[in-house]
Enzyme design. Structure first.
Site, PDB file in Angstrom:
ATOM      1  N   LYS A 143       2.366  -3.740   6.634  1.00  0.00           N
ATOM      2  CA  LYS A 143       2.789  -3.727   5.218  1.00  0.00           C
ATOM      3  C   LYS A 143       4.308  -3.529   5.120  1.00  0.00           C
ATOM      4  O   LYS A 143       4.978  -4.160   4.302  1.00  0.00           O
ATOM      5  CB  LYS A 143       2.055  -2.626   4.437  1.00  0.00           C
ATOM      6  CG  LYS A 143       0.545  -2.841   4.323  1.00  0.00           C
ATOM      7  CD  LYS A 143       0.193  -4.081   3.513  1.00  0.00           C
ATOM      8  CE  LYS A 143      -1.297  -4.311   3.420  1.00  0.00           C
ATOM      9  NZ  LYS A 143      -1.651  -5.662   2.962  1.00  0.00           N
TER      10      LYS A 143
ATOM     11  N   TYR B 263      -1.596  -1.013  10.920  1.00  0.00           N
ATOM     12  CA  TYR B 263      -1.870  -1.565   9.582  1.00  0.00           C
ATOM     13  C   TYR B 263      -0.703  -1.259   8.646  1.00  0.00           C
ATOM     14  O   TYR B 263      -0.157  -2.153   7.977  1.00  0.00           O
ATOM     15  CB  TYR B 263      -3.185  -0.983   9.019  1.00  0.00           C
ATOM     16  CG  TYR B 263      -3.352  -1.224   7.539  1.00  0.00           C
ATOM     17  CD1 TYR B 263      -3.634  -2.499   7.056  1.00  0.00           C
ATOM     18  CD2 TYR B 263      -3.196  -0.183   6.601  1.00  0.00           C
ATOM     19  CE1 TYR B 263      -3.761  -2.736   5.689  1.00  0.00           C
ATOM     20  CE2 TYR B 263      -3.327  -0.407   5.252  1.00  0.00           C
ATOM     21  CZ  TYR B 263      -3.614  -1.680   4.788  1.00  0.00           C
ATOM     22  OH  TYR B 263      -3.731  -1.904   3.441  1.00  0.00           O
TER      23      TYR B 263
ATOM     24  N   SER C 230       0.832  -1.199   0.000  1.00  0.00           N
ATOM     25  CA  SER C 230       0.000   0.000   0.000  1.00  0.00           C
ATOM     26  C   SER C 230       0.866   1.247   0.000  1.00  0.00           C
ATOM     27  O   SER C 230       1.989   1.235   0.528  1.00  0.00           O
ATOM     28  CB  SER C 230      -0.859  -0.027   1.262  1.00  0.00           C
ATOM     29  OG  SER C 230      -1.396   1.236   1.522  1.00  0.00           O
TER      30      SER C 230
HETATM   31  P1  NAD Z   1     -10.994  -7.005   1.476  1.00  0.00           P
HETATM   32  O1  NAD Z   1     -11.185  -6.973   2.955  1.00  0.00           O
HETATM   33  O2  NAD Z   1     -12.157  -6.702   0.625  1.00  0.00           O
HETATM   34  O3  NAD Z   1     -10.375  -8.402   1.038  1.00  0.00           O
HETATM   35  C1  NAD Z   1      -9.485  -9.132   1.847  1.00  0.00           C
HETATM   36  C2  NAD Z   1      -9.991 -10.572   1.886  1.00  0.00           C
HETATM   37  O4  NAD Z   1      -9.088 -11.337   2.692  1.00  0.00           O
HETATM   38  C3  NAD Z   1     -11.374 -10.696   2.520  1.00  0.00           C
HETATM   39  O5  NAD Z   1     -12.196 -11.437   1.663  1.00  0.00           O
HETATM   40  C4  NAD Z   1     -11.121 -11.424   3.848  1.00  0.00           C
HETATM   41  O6  NAD Z   1     -12.211 -12.286   4.190  1.00  0.00           O
HETATM   42  C5  NAD Z   1      -9.848 -12.202   3.537  1.00  0.00           C
HETATM   43  N1  NAD Z   1      -9.009 -12.489   4.705  1.00  0.00           N
HETATM   44  C6  NAD Z   1      -8.565 -11.633   5.656  1.00  0.00           C
HETATM   45  N2  NAD Z   1      -7.820 -12.284   6.552  1.00  0.00           N
HETATM   46  C7  NAD Z   1      -7.759 -13.599   6.161  1.00  0.00           C
HETATM   47  C8  NAD Z   1      -7.132 -14.772   6.666  1.00  0.00           C
HETATM   48  N3  NAD Z   1      -6.425 -14.754   7.792  1.00  0.00           N
HETATM   49  N4  NAD Z   1      -7.286 -15.940   5.990  1.00  0.00           N
HETATM   50  C9  NAD Z   1      -8.016 -15.989   4.852  1.00  0.00           C
HETATM   51  N5  NAD Z   1      -8.645 -14.914   4.327  1.00  0.00           N
HETATM   52  C10 NAD Z   1      -8.515 -13.734   4.976  1.00  0.00           C
HETATM   53  O7  NAD Z   1      -9.784  -5.991   1.174  1.00  0.00           O
HETATM   54  P2  NAD Z   1      -9.300  -5.416  -0.235  1.00  0.00           P
HETATM   55  O8  NAD Z   1      -9.686  -3.989  -0.308  1.00  0.00           O
HETATM   56  O9  NAD Z   1      -9.677  -6.321  -1.326  1.00  0.00           O
HETATM   57  O10 NAD Z   1      -7.722  -5.456   0.005  1.00  0.00           O
HETATM   58  C11 NAD Z   1      -6.924  -6.533  -0.444  1.00  0.00           C
HETATM   59  C12 NAD Z   1      -5.492  -6.293  -0.049  1.00  0.00           C
HETATM   60  O11 NAD Z   1      -5.063  -5.040  -0.588  1.00  0.00           O
HETATM   61  C13 NAD Z   1      -5.246  -6.213   1.451  1.00  0.00           C
HETATM   62  O12 NAD Z   1      -4.010  -6.816   1.737  1.00  0.00           O
HETATM   63  C14 NAD Z   1      -5.177  -4.736   1.711  1.00  0.00           C
HETATM   64  O13 NAD Z   1      -4.391  -4.428   2.841  1.00  0.00           O
HETATM   65  C15 NAD Z   1      -4.520  -4.236   0.439  1.00  0.00           C
HETATM   66  N6  NAD Z   1      -4.806  -2.834   0.134  1.00  0.00           N
HETATM   67  C16 NAD Z   1      -6.099  -2.414   0.027  1.00  0.00           C
HETATM   68  C17 NAD Z   1      -6.372  -1.081  -0.247  1.00  0.00           C
HETATM   69  C18 NAD Z   1      -7.797  -0.573  -0.329  1.00  0.00           C
HETATM   70  O14 NAD Z   1      -8.015   0.641  -0.241  1.00  0.00           O
HETATM   71  N7  NAD Z   1      -8.805  -1.415  -0.516  1.00  0.00           N
HETATM   72  C19 NAD Z   1      -5.311  -0.175  -0.444  1.00  0.00           C
HETATM   73  C20 NAD Z   1      -4.006  -0.644  -0.352  1.00  0.00           C
HETATM   74  C21 NAD Z   1      -3.756  -1.985  -0.067  1.00  0.00           C
END
Ligand code: NAD
Length: 336
Positions: A154, A150, A125
């Site tokens: 990362k 958080y 991120s």
């Molecule tokens: P999201 O919460 O929609 O998706 C994450 C998925 O991971 C969920 O379906 C959740 O059920 C699953 N999950 C979490 N912990 C788990 C575990 N221990 N075992 C199995 N499954 C697990 O989030 P997103 O927005 O799709 O983000 C995906 C990735 O991108 C994450 O790593 C997040 O930190 C990163 N990210 C997101 C953003 C954003 O703004 N959405 C920005 C930068 C980075």
């Protein structure tokens, strides 16, 4: 058909990426605990792509379960690791929950692949940059002390992955530093599904516009920042453009010239203020948004946008979708 493990594949970014992977000829195997997503997203992906998905509902913090799956799938050599908790505010309130989930899951996953040849894409991120001294921020910009647990998960994960590639010749890793993903698939069948009050701007806007939120007003957190209209500036990127960046990263890792560990910014290269997005939403949908200006929020960065020249050059990838379509698709998804 190349098998690929996608953790968190039922989540927001994961689900859109699974669609693009199938379009690119991959066979995704999805692992998700569904703690922040819903099984119906798996069916929606199947509707969009006309394929049957391999889906395991497991928690990656359970070391044995992930090891069993990886052992039973000896021909997986590509992995995208999305699974993590992602709320900055929640991580400040409950740091242990974030360190446990985000780090145990990564460590268990890497351990399960020990000794195997793997190309690994990690969801990082732009939070790793904190408030950069110079904009746009490039991959060479120094990382600042993380503003939240958080963000720290990362930074720690990136460091662990880099160390692993120096120690283990079988691993090749790309960390993609996402800017601010928004919008939804053009089918309107998948999109962001925030649990509870949304923490990010787009779902907050669309939920306020439908009148479905219990608080019927959107709060803009501060208009006294050092920006042209006083509100924060972000680099919003359409989630389908972001999804395609993963396919490009896998293709790049398939080339011999790729480094063992690499980092790429995934954004549009353009900053937009919160008020600019609100105005564009009103113009695009014809709906007047009920919003007020509140105080600044702890941990918010004033302004950030990406330098994407490295991704454009090496990954041969570029964000294509503009703000209007980000808004239109997010609005269509909300109304579905
Ligand atoms: P999201 O919460 O929609 O998706 C994450 C998925 O991971 C969920 O379906 C959740 O059920 C699953 N999950 C979490 N912990 C788990 C575990 N221990 N075992 C199995 N499954 C697990 O989030 P997103 O927005 O799709 O983000 C995906 C990735 O991108 C994450 O790593 C997040 O930190 C990163 N990210 C997101 C953003 C954003 O703004 N959405 C920005 C930068 C980075």
């Amino acid at each position: 058909m190349k098998k690929i493990l996608v953790t968190g594949g039922a989540g927001y970014i994961g689900s859109h990426t699974v669609v693009e992977l199938i379009n690119a000829g991959y066979t995704p195997i999805i692992v998700d605990s569904l703690t922040n997503s819903n099984k119906f997203i798996i069916y929606q992906i199947e509707r969009i792509t006309g394929t049957h998905l391999n889906f395991y509902q497991i928690d990656l913090c359970d070391e044995r379960e992930i090891k069993d799956i990886i052992r039973s799938e000896p021909d997986i050599h590509d992995v995208i690791h999305f699974a993590a908790y992602k709320s900055v505010a929640e991580s400040v309130a409950d740091p242990l929950k974030y360190y446990k989930n985000n780090l145990y899951s990564l460590i268990n996953l890497l351990d399960a692949f020990k000794g195997r040849e793997v190309n690994f894409v990690f969801s990082s991120s732009c939070t790793v940059y904190g408030q950069p001294d110079r904009l746009p921020v490039s991959e060479n910009s120094p990382l600042k002390k993380a503003e939240s647990p958080y963000g720290n998960t990362k930074q720690i994960a990136e460091q662990l992955l880099e160390e692993l590639t120096t120690a283990d010749f079988n691993f090749r890793v790309i960390s993609l530093r996402y800017f601010n993903p928004v919008g939804a698939h053009h089918s309107g069948l998948i999109g962001e599904l925030p649990v509870g009050v949304p923490q990010t701007l787009f779902p907050f806007i669309t939920q306020t516009a439908t009148g479905r939120r219990s608080i019927k007003q959107l709060t803009v957190h501060g208009n006294d920042y050092n920006t042209p209209d006083g509100t924060c500036i972000r680099d919003f990127i359409h989630v389908v453009d972001l999804a395609k960046a993963h396919v490009a990263a896998l293709a790049y890792m398939g080339k011999n010239s790729s480094k063992k560990y690499n980092v790429f910014n995934i954004g549009t290269g353009k900053g937009l203020s919160v008020l600019q997005v609100i105005k564009e939403f009103e113009l695009t949908t014809g709906i007047k948004l009920n919003f007020n200006i509140g105080p600044r929020r702890n941990g918010d960065i004033e302004k950030i946008w990406s330098d994407v020249s490295k991704s454009e050059k090496l990954l041969n990838w570029k964000a294509q979708i503009g703000l209007k379509e980000m808004i239109r698709s997010a609005w269509a998804w909300e109304n579905n």
